[in-house]
Design a protein around this motif. Structure first.
Motif, short mmCIF file in Angstrom:
data_model
loop_
_atom_site.label_atom_id
_atom_site.label_comp_id
_atom_site.label_asym_id
_atom_site.label_seq_id
_atom_site.Cartn_x
_atom_site.Cartn_y
_atom_site.Cartn_z
N UNK A 1 -10.42 -16.20 -23.28
CA UNK A 1 -9.59 -15.43 -24.39
C UNK A 1 -8.65 -14.36 -23.99
N UNK A 2 -9.01 -13.75 -22.87
CA UNK A 2 -7.92 -12.92 -22.31
C UNK A 2 -6.66 -13.47 -21.88
N UNK A 3 -7.00 -14.63 -21.20
CA UNK A 3 -5.73 -15.47 -20.73
C UNK A 3 -5.03 -15.77 -22.01
N UNK A 4 -5.62 -16.34 -22.72
CA UNK A 4 -4.67 -16.92 -24.10
C UNK A 4 -3.99 -15.84 -24.84
N UNK A 5 -4.71 -14.53 -24.87
CA UNK A 5 -3.93 -13.50 -25.50
C UNK A 5 -3.10 -12.70 -24.81
N UNK A 6 -3.10 -12.88 -23.38
CA UNK A 6 -2.05 -12.12 -22.75
C UNK A 6 -1.01 -13.05 -22.23
N UNK A 7 -1.12 -14.69 -22.39
CA UNK A 7 -0.14 -15.19 -22.04
C UNK A 7 0.59 -15.93 -22.91
N UNK A 8 0.26 -15.70 -24.51
CA UNK A 8 0.96 -16.39 -25.70
C UNK A 8 2.40 -15.94 -25.57
N UNK B 1 -21.02 -9.89 -40.35
CA UNK B 1 -21.56 -10.38 -39.16
C UNK B 1 -21.08 -11.68 -39.00
N UNK B 2 -20.92 -12.48 -39.63
CA UNK B 2 -20.44 -13.73 -39.47
C UNK B 2 -19.22 -14.19 -38.65
N UNK B 3 -18.23 -12.93 -38.79
CA UNK B 3 -17.05 -13.09 -37.95
C UNK B 3 -17.29 -12.66 -36.65
N UNK B 4 -18.33 -12.13 -36.07
CA UNK B 4 -18.55 -11.67 -34.78
C UNK B 4 -19.45 -12.47 -33.66
N UNK B 5 -19.24 -13.77 -34.20
CA UNK B 5 -19.99 -14.69 -33.25
C UNK B 5 -18.92 -14.85 -31.96
N UNK B 6 -19.25 -15.46 -30.91
CA UNK B 6 -18.65 -15.89 -29.83
C UNK B 6 -17.59 -16.97 -30.27
N UNK B 7 -18.20 -18.13 -31.06
CA UNK B 7 -17.27 -19.00 -31.06
C UNK B 7 -16.24 -18.75 -32.25
N UNK B 8 -16.52 -17.76 -33.18
CA UNK B 8 -15.36 -17.41 -34.11
C UNK B 8 -14.50 -16.47 -33.55
N UNK B 9 -14.71 -15.81 -32.24
CA UNK B 9 -13.72 -15.01 -31.46
C UNK B 9 -12.81 -15.74 -31.06
N UNK B 10 -13.31 -17.00 -30.58
CA UNK B 10 -12.56 -17.89 -29.91
C UNK B 10 -11.54 -18.69 -30.81
N UNK B 11 -11.90 -18.74 -31.89
CA UNK B 11 -11.25 -19.49 -32.92
C UNK B 11 -10.27 -18.41 -33.37
N UNK B 12 -10.49 -17.18 -33.42
CA UNK B 12 -9.55 -16.17 -33.86
C UNK B 12 -8.32 -15.95 -32.70
N UNK B 13 -8.72 -16.10 -31.38
CA UNK B 13 -7.53 -16.07 -30.42
C UNK B 13 -6.95 -17.36 -30.38
N UNK B 14 -7.46 -18.39 -30.76
CA UNK B 14 -6.69 -19.76 -30.76
C UNK B 14 -5.74 -19.81 -31.94
N UNK B 15 -6.05 -19.22 -33.21
CA UNK B 15 -5.30 -19.21 -34.35
C UNK B 15 -4.19 -18.06 -34.16
N UNK B 16 -4.62 -16.99 -33.23
CA UNK B 16 -3.61 -15.90 -33.23
C UNK B 16 -2.35 -16.11 -32.35
N UNK B 17 -2.31 -17.55 -31.58
CA UNK B 17 -1.24 -17.73 -30.85
C UNK B 17 -0.34 -18.55 -31.74
#
Ligand code: DC
Length: 223
Positions: A180-187, A88-104
């Motif tokens: 998040x969409x912007x970061x994920x599609x523009x990296x 459950x811990x990974x599903x928070x909006x803050x962690x989604x955002x961190x995942x998107x940032x680390x994924x670049x």
């Protein structure tokens, strides 16, 4: 001719809230296969980095960090990181955002690639994420790209989070999703975009069962 289904990957890519996870689960169940949620891998890795106190993503030796990252997906859907349940811990909006940032970070993507390829075996496995068809499994015999309008996707996420007791508002979900969409599609590395051989499916105008049926109709697996 009989296909060796043990190595088969069905790639499903798409933005946040496009229905990938639900659809991948249902398709996997129908074909007696498994689902691999690669977003959960990025989310778990972001949580792991946070637990180590890493905030400077640019100046970290990720090859070293990944050595201590041990992830396990249990059959019932539980996710275990280094022996601890983080489902459950990974599903928070803050962690989604961190995942998107680390994924670049290219080094992170390269380090997580082997983990994804290993976890996909044995098949058949329905792999869902952002770069399944383009980078991780470019030879996948089936590639699908799910889309839906930003508003429909944000509404789905908002309902999901509200059901889990979150007090987040629809407007906040939409705002974070757009970012998040912007970061994920523009990296630069492995951006979210359909490959030319992917079948594009708009899930805002189709029900989940209709999308699942459409995907199943395209899979001709000789079991
Ligand atoms: O699918 P998700 O929303 O749980 O993914 C969380 C983040 O992880 C997403 O914003 C970008 C990153 N991700 C990625 O870069 N590549 C993938 N294959 C899956 C997820």
């Amino acid at each position: 001719m009989t296909t060796d289904i043990s190595r088969l990957v069905i790639a499903i890519d798409g933005p946040a809230g496009s229905g990938k996870s639900t659809i991948a689960s249902q398709v996997a169940e129908k074909i007696n296969g498994r689902k691999l949620d690669t977003g959960a891998i990025y989310r778990s890795f972001a949580l792991y980095a946070a637990s180590l106190g890493i905030t400077d993503y640019e100046n970290t030796d990720w090859n070293d960090v990944v050595k201590g990252f041990h992830l396990e997906f249990k059959t019932g859907g539980e996710i275990i990181l280094n022996g601890r349940s983080i489902t459950d811990e990974i599903r928070t909006p803050d962690n989604a955002s961190a995942a998107s940032r680390i994924a670049v970070i290219p080094q992170v993507r390269a380090a997580l690639m082997d983990i994804q390829r290993t976890l996909a075996l044995p098949g058949p496995t329905v792999c869902e994420g952002r770069d399944m068809g383009s980078v991780v499994f470019p030879d996948a015999p089936w590639k699908f790209f799910l889309t839906a309008t930003p508003e429909v996707r944000a509404r789905r996420r908002f309902l999901e989070l509200s059901e889990k007791g979150s007090s987040v508002t629809y407007e906040e979900v939409l705002e974070q999703q757009i970012e998040r969409d912007k970061r994920d599609s523009e990296r630069d590395v492995a951006p979210l975009k359909p490959t030319s051989d992917a079948e594009i499916i708009d899930s805002s105008i189709m029900s989940i069962p209709a999308v699942v049926s459409l995907i199943l109709s395209k899979l001709k697996i000789n079991n």
